[in-house]
Write a protein that holds these residues in place. Structure first.
Motif, PDB file in Angstrom:
ATOM      1  N   LEU A  43       0.865  -1.169   0.000  1.00  0.00           N
ATOM      2  CA  LEU A  43       0.000   0.000   0.000  1.00  0.00           C
ATOM      3  C   LEU A  43       0.904   1.221   0.000  1.00  0.00           C
ATOM      4  CD1 LEU A  43      -2.796   1.341   0.331  1.00  0.00           C
ATOM      5  CD2 LEU A  43      -2.560   1.006   2.803  1.00  0.00           C
ATOM      6  N   PHE A  44       0.707   2.108  -0.987  1.00  0.00           N
ATOM      7  CA  PHE A  44       1.590   3.261  -1.096  1.00  0.00           C
ATOM      8  C   PHE A  44       0.822   4.495  -1.542  1.00  0.00           C
ATOM      9  CE2 PHE A  44       1.721   0.915  -5.051  1.00  0.00           C
ATOM     10  CZ  PHE A  44       1.663   1.879  -6.044  1.00  0.00           C
ATOM     11  N   VAL A  45       1.472   5.642  -1.385  1.00  0.00           N
ATOM     12  CA  VAL A  45       0.926   6.924  -1.816  1.00  0.00           C
ATOM     13  C   VAL A  45       1.845   7.459  -2.901  1.00  0.00           C
ATOM     14  CG1 VAL A  45       0.437   9.296  -1.098  1.00  0.00           C
ATOM     15  CG2 VAL A  45      -0.120   7.400   0.421  1.00  0.00           C
ATOM     16  N   GLN A  46       1.229   8.009  -3.949  1.00  0.00           N
ATOM     17  CA  GLN A  46       2.007   8.567  -5.045  1.00  0.00           C
ATOM     18  C   GLN A  46       1.441   9.925  -5.433  1.00  0.00           C
ATOM     19  OE1 GLN A  46       1.545   5.515  -7.985  1.00  0.00           O
ATOM     20  NE2 GLN A  46      -0.641   5.795  -8.171  1.00  0.00           N
ATOM     21  N   GLN A  47       2.267  10.732  -6.079  1.00  0.00           N
ATOM     22  CA  GLN A  47       1.804  12.011  -6.593  1.00  0.00           C
ATOM     23  C   GLN A  47       0.831  11.740  -7.722  1.00  0.00           C
ATOM     24  OE1 GLN A  47       2.550  15.040  -5.455  1.00  0.00           O
ATOM     25  NE2 GLN A  47       4.073  14.397  -3.986  1.00  0.00           N
ATOM     26  N   GLY A  48      -0.263  12.496  -7.736  1.00  0.00           N
ATOM     27  CA  GLY A  48      -1.194  12.333  -8.840  1.00  0.00           C
ATOM     28  C   GLY A  48      -2.608  12.668  -8.456  1.00  0.00           C
ATOM     29  N   GLY A  49      -3.426  12.818  -9.461  1.00  0.00           N
ATOM     30  CA  GLY A  49      -4.825  13.145  -9.251  1.00  0.00           C
ATOM     31  C   GLY A  49      -5.016  14.632  -9.053  1.00  0.00           C
ATOM     32  N   LEU A  53      -2.475  13.751  -4.308  1.00  0.00           N
ATOM     33  CA  LEU A  53      -1.956  12.447  -3.917  1.00  0.00           C
ATOM     34  C   LEU A  53      -2.986  11.377  -4.234  1.00  0.00           C
ATOM     35  CD1 LEU A  53      -0.587  13.367  -0.364  1.00  0.00           C
ATOM     36  CD2 LEU A  53       0.777  13.009  -2.425  1.00  0.00           C
ATOM     37  N   SER A  54      -2.507  10.171  -4.523  1.00  0.00           N
ATOM     38  CA  SER A  54      -3.428   9.064  -4.742  1.00  0.00           C
ATOM     39  C   SER A  54      -2.819   7.793  -4.149  1.00  0.00           C
ATOM     40  CB  SER A  54      -3.728   8.875  -6.225  1.00  0.00           C
ATOM     41  OG  SER A  54      -2.560   8.555  -6.936  1.00  0.00           O
ATOM     42  N   TYR A  55      -3.690   6.831  -3.878  1.00  0.00           N
ATOM     43  CA  TYR A  55      -3.252   5.547  -3.333  1.00  0.00           C
ATOM     44  C   TYR A  55      -2.862   4.614  -4.458  1.00  0.00           C
ATOM     45  CZ  TYR A  55      -5.814   7.263   0.722  1.00  0.00           C
ATOM     46  OH  TYR A  55      -6.271   8.026   1.763  1.00  0.00           O
ATOM     47  N   CYS A 114     -10.737  14.903  -4.044  1.00  0.00           N
ATOM     48  CA  CYS A 114     -11.283  15.421  -5.302  1.00  0.00           C
ATOM     49  C   CYS A 114     -12.722  14.935  -5.452  1.00  0.00           C
ATOM     50  CB  CYS A 114     -10.411  14.977  -6.480  1.00  0.00           C
ATOM     51  SG  CYS A 114     -10.440  13.211  -6.790  1.00  0.00           S
ATOM     52  N   GLY A 115     -13.432  15.492  -6.389  1.00  0.00           N
ATOM     53  CA  GLY A 115     -14.828  15.153  -6.585  1.00  0.00           C
ATOM     54  C   GLY A 115     -15.073  13.692  -6.929  1.00  0.00           C
ATOM     55  N   CYS A 116     -14.146  13.068  -7.633  1.00  0.00           N
ATOM     56  CA  CYS A 116     -14.335  11.667  -8.011  1.00  0.00           C
ATOM     57  C   CYS A 116     -13.861  10.712  -6.930  1.00  0.00           C
ATOM     58  CB  CYS A 116     -13.626  11.375  -9.337  1.00  0.00           C
ATOM     59  SG  CYS A 116     -11.835  11.558  -9.283  1.00  0.00           S
ATOM     60  N   GLY A 117     -13.198  11.215  -5.893  1.00  0.00           N
ATOM     61  CA  GLY A 117     -12.751  10.378  -4.796  1.00  0.00           C
ATOM     62  C   GLY A 117     -11.497   9.579  -5.070  1.00  0.00           C
TER      63      GLY A 117
END
Length: 122
Positions: A43-49, A53-55, A114-117
């Motif tokens: 399980l990690f976190v990355q830049q994006g979205g 941040l995103s999972y 974000c709106g899309c979750g």
């Protein structure tokens, strides 16, 4: 042997995994032919979205040297140090419903999504 604990002496809040999430991940590991006593879910976190941040999740054959390793319901979960600061205290669940099916992270550190979750900010 179902232990719900970190395999390290880390005193930070743990990553929790529901029994449903563990069962689903273990079934997927088995489908991939991976040895569940060594392999686990990363399980990690990355830049994006749009929120920053995103999972991310993937199966790994074994943890990296600096990972924190959790064991819940016989599922090993690997978290790298950079990701841990964003997701400590989170709960990993698996949801199945009419609209969607998949893993979901309930993260107490999130201040906005974000709106899309799909992405978040802490």
């Amino acid at each position: 042997m179902s232990t719900d604990s970190a395999e390290t002496n880390d005193t930070r809040p743990q990553i929790e995994v529901t029994e449903t999430a563990a069962e689903r991940a273990l079934a997927l590991l088995d489908e991939e032919g991976m040895e569940t006593t060594r392999a686990g879910l990363r399980l990690f976190v990355q830049q994006g979205g749009c929120a920053g941040l995103s999972y991310g999740m993937r199966f790994d054959g074994e943890p990296e040297e600096d990972d924190t390793v959790y064991n819940h319901h016989d599922l090993r979960v690997f978290v790298d140090p950079a990701s841990l600061k964003y997701i400590e205290g989170s709960v990993l669940d698996y949801e199945s419903g009419l609209q969607a099916e998949g893993f979901h992270v309930e993260n107490p550190n999130v201040v906005s999504e974000c709106g899309c979750g799909e992405s978040f900010r802490t």
